[in-house]
Design an enzyme around this catalytic site. Structure first.
Site, PDB file in Angstrom:
ATOM      1  N   GLU A 283     113.898 -60.231 -38.431  1.00  0.00           N
ATOM      2  CA  GLU A 283     114.581 -59.612 -37.146  1.00  0.00           C
ATOM      3  C   GLU A 283     114.405 -60.341 -36.530  1.00  0.00           C
ATOM      4  O   GLU A 283     115.492 -60.841 -35.597  1.00  0.00           O
ATOM      5  CB  GLU A 283     115.075 -58.115 -37.001  1.00  0.00           C
ATOM      6  CG  GLU A 283     115.473 -57.800 -35.809  1.00  0.00           C
ATOM      7  CD  GLU A 283     116.921 -57.177 -36.301  1.00  0.00           C
ATOM      8  OE1 GLU A 283     117.749 -56.688 -35.426  1.00  0.00           O
ATOM      9  OE2 GLU A 283     117.883 -57.767 -37.848  1.00  0.00           O
ATOM     10  N   THR A 399     134.169 -62.343 -34.576  1.00  0.00           N
ATOM     11  CA  THR A 399     132.853 -61.633 -34.600  1.00  0.00           C
ATOM     12  C   THR A 399     132.141 -60.731 -35.756  1.00  0.00           C
ATOM     13  O   THR A 399     131.235 -60.609 -36.355  1.00  0.00           O
ATOM     14  CB  THR A 399     132.130 -61.755 -33.479  1.00  0.00           C
ATOM     15  OG1 THR A 399     130.237 -61.832 -33.382  1.00  0.00           O
ATOM     16  CG2 THR A 399     132.165 -60.010 -33.556  1.00  0.00           C
TER      17      THR A 399
END
Length: 415
Positions: A283, A399
């Protein structure tokens, strides 16, 4: 489903969508997610298989869930959440760039399809137009947090191109493609996007321990000009975004400069995937800017948050690089990435995030994000099918990877 030719399954889903009551929710509805997922999905489905019901649902959703977030705000910058039980937006003091800047593509396309004179588009586009007029320490890059009531940036907040800001910048170039080069507002968005890219390259792309100039990661910067050497998988949509935007630049030298930057940025993201135990990106990660040990040279970063949350961003850029260069090496890269995803995140009933990408036996969580199918697997599929399937000459992706048809075709894909 439509992209993959699953027509029977799509018809079943269409019947379900027709029954959804977008006027009811027992819990607050987040505008950002509703716009990119629900509204984006409805519009994209209509683009691929026109059905008036989809437009009716899109308008109902927008009028009753999204527009009140703007209308009930003193500055017309959208609040974050809509309470449909009370039929009121929930007031908030602060919003981030992505929250108010990621309505533009969906609202623009809704206005174009409905031919409403730009009514919906004006809500989002005029707000972003106001935002890019604000002075900033770094040209084209803005503090992530904004005061809702005054609609001014909170200068003490970080300047970043990652979470909380990412899709604000992503949509500048994509909305320019939708609006067209003859549109004054669209040209301002394009100029703002170029300013952002220039500042990323000048101020945020930091050198690493390797002597190779192309090895870098992108940092964040505070209001005191202090660099924060931490980055995220979320930023790795940027290489594809820059490569796409470079096609619209007429100056050959500047266009080549952007293409090279996109290449370097792409390699930086791919390096993170390659250098973990699982071959999956964490992440977030940190790094150092000096040193000469073997580990420094080989890896050059440290895992900050080892979670792999099924994210698509690097694969998204691989998709753009494959479609726009035609180089089959990007298919090989995508296949390796898929193999790692399939090996470590697959379960008997689906896929799940894993908690630590930097161990060879990572612990699986028990959660599957919807964007795994909407984005991650869609981009993978589109890397391997015929390039005429959702051609970048004809579509721009929101997106959440929902394709919107361009009013005018462009020429960006390698034939």
């Amino acid at each position: 489903m439509l992209i993959m030719g699953l027509e029977d399954e799509y018809k079943e889903a269409l019947r379900f969508v027709e029954q959804i009551n977008f006027l009811h929710s027992e819990t607050p509805v987040k505008g950002f997610e509703t716009g990119i997922r629900y509204l984006g999905g409805l519009l994209s489905a209509y683009e691929l298989a026109p059905d008036r019901m989809l437009l009716q649902q899109a308008a109902t959703l927008t009028d009753n869930v999204l527009l009140p977030l703007f209308d009930q705000s003193p500055s017309k910058a959208p609040y974050t959440n809509m309470d449909l039980v009370k039929n009121r937006a929930q007031p908030t003091d602060v919003i981030n760039l992505a929250e108010f800047g990621t309505y533009t593509l969906e609202f623009t396309r809704l206005s174009q399809i409905l031919n409403d004179g730009g009514r919906y588009a004006a809500y989002a586009n005029n707000l972003v137009d106001r935002a890019i007029q604000e002075p900033s320490v770094l040209p084209g890059l803005y503090p992530t947090s904004w005061d809702v009531e005054a609609f001014h940036p909170i200068n003490s907040s970080l300047i970043t191109i990652g979470g909380g800001a990412d899709s604000f910048y992503e949509y500048l170039i994509k909305n320019f493609l939708l609006l067209g080069e003859q549109n004054d507002q669209g040209r301002r968005f394009f100029d703002a996007w170029q300013n952002a890219v220039d500042s990323i390259q000048t101020y945020l792309a930091t050198p690493l321990v390797s002597s190779a100039s192309s090895r870098f990661f992108v940092a964040a910067i505070s209001d005191t000009a202090e660099l924060h050497y931490i980055s995220q998988e979320l930023i790795c949509f940027w290489p594809g975004n820059i490569l796409l935007g470079a096609t619209q630049i007429t100056d050959p030298q500047k266009r080549e400069k952007y293409r090279q930057f996109a290449d370097d940025f792409m390699n930086s993201c791919l390096n993170v995937w390659k250098m973990t135990e699982t071959g999956l990106a964490p992440e977030s990660w940190t790094w150092i800017t000096g040193g000469s040990t073997k580990r420094d040279v080989l890896r050059a970063f440290s895992v900050d948050n080892g979670l792999y949350d099924l994210r698509p961003e690097t694969l998204e850029s691989v998709f753009y690089f494959y479609r726009m260069t035609g180089d089959p090496v990007y298919q090989d890269i995508a296949w390796d990435m898929f193999q790692a995803i399939n090996k470590y995140t697959r379960t008997p009933s689906g896929f799940t995030r894993i908690l630590n990408v930097d161990t060879d036996v990572p612990e699986q969580d028990d959660f599957q994000e919807s964007y795994l199918f909407a984005e991650t697997f869609k981009y993978l599929y589109l890397i391997f099918v015929d390039k005429d399937c959702i051609s970048l000459d004809d579509y721009v992706f929101n997106t959440e990877a929902h394709p919107f048809r361009l009013p005018r075709p462009i020429q960006v894909q390698k034939q």
